[in-house]
Structure formats: structure tokens, C-alpha cells
Design a protein around this motif. Structure first.
Motif, PDB file in Angstrom:
ATOM      1  N   TYR A 158       0.898  -1.351   0.270  1.00 18.85           N
ATOM      2  CA  TYR A 158       0.025   0.142  -0.234  1.00 18.85           C
ATOM      3  C   TYR A 158       0.767   1.338   0.040  1.00 18.85           C
ATOM      4  N   ALA A 159       2.179   0.631   0.440  1.00 22.31           N
ATOM      5  CA  ALA A 159       2.656   2.390   0.575  1.00 22.31           C
ATOM      6  C   ALA A 159       4.173   2.281   0.232  1.00 22.31           C
ATOM      7  N   ALA A 160       4.227   1.249  -1.064  1.00 23.39           N
ATOM      8  CA  ALA A 160       5.016   1.283  -2.344  1.00 23.39           C
ATOM      9  C   ALA A 160       5.927   2.658  -2.667  1.00 23.39           C
ATOM     10  N   ASP A 161       4.782   2.942  -3.025  1.00 27.87           N
ATOM     11  CA  ASP A 161       5.101   4.439  -3.483  1.00 27.87           C
ATOM     12  C   ASP A 161       5.508   5.361  -2.745  1.00 27.87           C
ATOM     13  N   SER A 162       5.121   5.367  -1.448  1.00 29.85           N
ATOM     14  CA  SER A 162       5.997   6.986  -0.630  1.00 29.85           C
ATOM     15  C   SER A 162       6.927   6.590   0.699  1.00 29.85           C
TER      16      SER A 162
END
Length: 281
Positions: free
Chosen positions: A29-33
Motif C-alpha cells: 500500500y505504501a510502496a510509492d511513498s
């Protein structure tokens, strides 16, 4: 009560798989941030918890086998035995999780692809674990309720573990942490509600079973009827624990005291329900 090793084993494995599932969800879910270091700080403590819980669960399972080397004999019937399949997938799950945790500790990075594989193996292991009891000749086990219970326990304990981990990461961007926390809390509420709604169906199915049904030397229906008060108490504690845990999300940050209180209540309820599950004589 001679089944405490099974109670400990099933709960610890389900806690482990649930923690792995939610940790993997957070990573994706937080892969890009989140950068590599931030992912590592969030995930590794939860991975360690999952691995230790799983390892202790497997140790507890050998106590039920009576003689630890019996585990090797159980593997000889993998084509026909759910127990053999469960041992294989539990070992594969713990092996991949252990490897992923070791990589995290040594290389200071999290292999998300391996976490996905561990999650998949964990889900298969839970299915095999449930099938062992569904295919046993015990009236109170031979129902979809067993699958619901085992998967729901994993999701409930996993959600609480994830919330606790998020509460220990104040450096996470608040909006993102809030979204993930709400999803975890929502999953806990949904799972608890689904379990409560499924119970009347389960109880109705038991009403259709002859009260004279006996699986020598056990009398599961009689034991089930006698434990009604314990079961009711467990459902009340589970519901209250879920509500308290949900209330911990109403503050600016996760309320740790409410989370600990609610999480402890949920864990206590799971232990009581599992005790009731294995009380068949």
C-alpha cells in the motif's frame, strides 16, 4: 484438557500468518511513498514477531505428536493426509518468512516479493489446517465454521498487530498512517461481524445432528452444549474488544492504551473460543 498444545499451535500460527499478511499489505500500500529504509523500519519488527510466533507454534505442535520425530512419519502421506499437507506448507511458510526476515536483518531491506510468497503459503497452510478438522469425524468441527474461525482469527490478530506496529511509527506521514490504520480497523470490525452473522447458521446445522452422535471416546455435541456460557462470554469479550480497538483510532494518533485494552480482550476471546473448539469430551 489435553489439547493445550493444539490451542497454542493453531493460535500462534494464525497470529504469524495474520501479521505477515498485514505487513505485506502495508508494504504494498505504501510502496510509492516509503523509501527502502522506512519500509525496513516498519516491517522488520513485525516480521520478527511473525517468525518467532510461527516457530513457537511449530514447537508446540510437536508436543501434540507425542514424539517429535513423529512429524517425519506424518510427511509420508502427503497425497492423502491433510495433516501431512499442513506440515509441509507450515514448514515452507516459516522457511520463506525466516529467509525474508534474515535478508531484512542482514541487508537492511525488505524483499516484498518474498513476503507475498510467504503470505500465499500462509493462506494455504491455514486452509490445510482447517481441513484437518473439517474432515475429522467430530460433529462440531465438520462445518465451514472451522474455516471461518481459523481465517478470522488470523485476520483479527494480524490487524491488531499491524495497528500496534503503526502506533510505534510516529515518523510515518500521518495521512498515510491514518488510511492504513482505518483499513486495518475496518478489517477487524468486518471479520468480527462476519463471524457473529455466521454463528446462527452454524448453530442451526448442529441442531440437525443427532444428540446421540458419538465419536469414541468423545461426545462433542454434549460438550458443546455444556460450554454455552463460556462461548457466550467469549463472543461478548470479542465484540467489546473490537469496539475498544476501533475507538483507539478516533484520536489524532492511535490511542495505545485503548489499543492494548482492546487487543488483549480480542486475544482473550480467541483463546476462550479455541478452548471451546477443542473441548469435545
Amino acid at each position: 484438557m489435553q489439547e493445550w498444545p493444539l490451542i497454542v499451535f493453531t493460535l500462534l500460527i494464525q497470529l504469524s500468518v495474520g501479521s505477515t499478511l498485514f505487513t505485506t499489505f502495508i508494504l504494498m500500500y505504501a510502496a510509492d511513498s516509503l523509501n527502502t529504509q522506512e519500509k525496513w523500519r516498519v516491517a522488520v519488527p513485525a516480521m520478527l514477531l511473525a517468525f518467532v510466533a510461527g516457530a513457537l507454534g511449530l514447537v508446540a505442535s510437536t508436543a501434540h505428536l507425542g514424539y517429535p520425530l513423529n512429524a517425519f512419519h506424518a510427511l509420508s502421506h502427503i497425497s492423502s493426509s491433510w495433516l501431512s499437507r499442513e506440515i509441509v506448507f507450515a514448514s515452507l511458510y516459516l522457511g520463506i518468512l525466516g529467509l525474508t526476515t534474515l535478508i531484512g536483518l542482514v541487508a537492511k531491506r525488505v524483499a516484498t516479493s518474498l513476503m507475498l510468497l510467504a503470505s500465499l503459503l500462509g493462506l494455504i497452510d491455514l486452509f490445510c489446517m482447517s481441513a484437518i478438522y473439517v474432515h475429522a469425524s467430530v460433529a462440531t468441527w465438520m462445518h465451514i465454521n472451522t474455516y471461518v474461525m481459523f481465517y478470522a482469527t488470523a485476520l483479527s490478530l494480524g490487524a491488531i498487530t499491524a495497528l500496534w506496529r503503526l502506533s510505534r511509527c510516529p515518523w510515518l506521514p500521518w495521512k498515510q498512517a491514518r488510511r492504513i490504520s482505518v483499513i486495518c480497523g475496518g478489517a477487524l470490525i468486518a471479520v468480527t461481524l462476519a463471524r457473529l452473522l455466521e454463528q446462527p447458521i452454524y448453530l442451526e446445522s448442529l441442531n440437525g445432528v443427532s444428540r446421540d452422535a458419538v465419536t469414541f471416546p468423545h461426545q462433542p455435541l454434549i460438550a458443546f452444549a455444556q460450554s454455552g456460557r463460556l462461548r457466550l462470554m467469549a463472543w461478548v469479550i470479542l465484540t467489546v474488544g473490537t469496539i475498544i480497538t476501533a475507538c483507539s483510532l478516533q484520536t489524532h494518533r492511535i490511542g495505545r492504551l485503548l489499543l492494548v485494552t482492546g487487543g488483549t480482550a480480542v486475544l482473550l476471546a480467541e483463546i476462550m473460543l479455541r478452548f471451546n473448539f477443542f473441548s469435545i469430551h
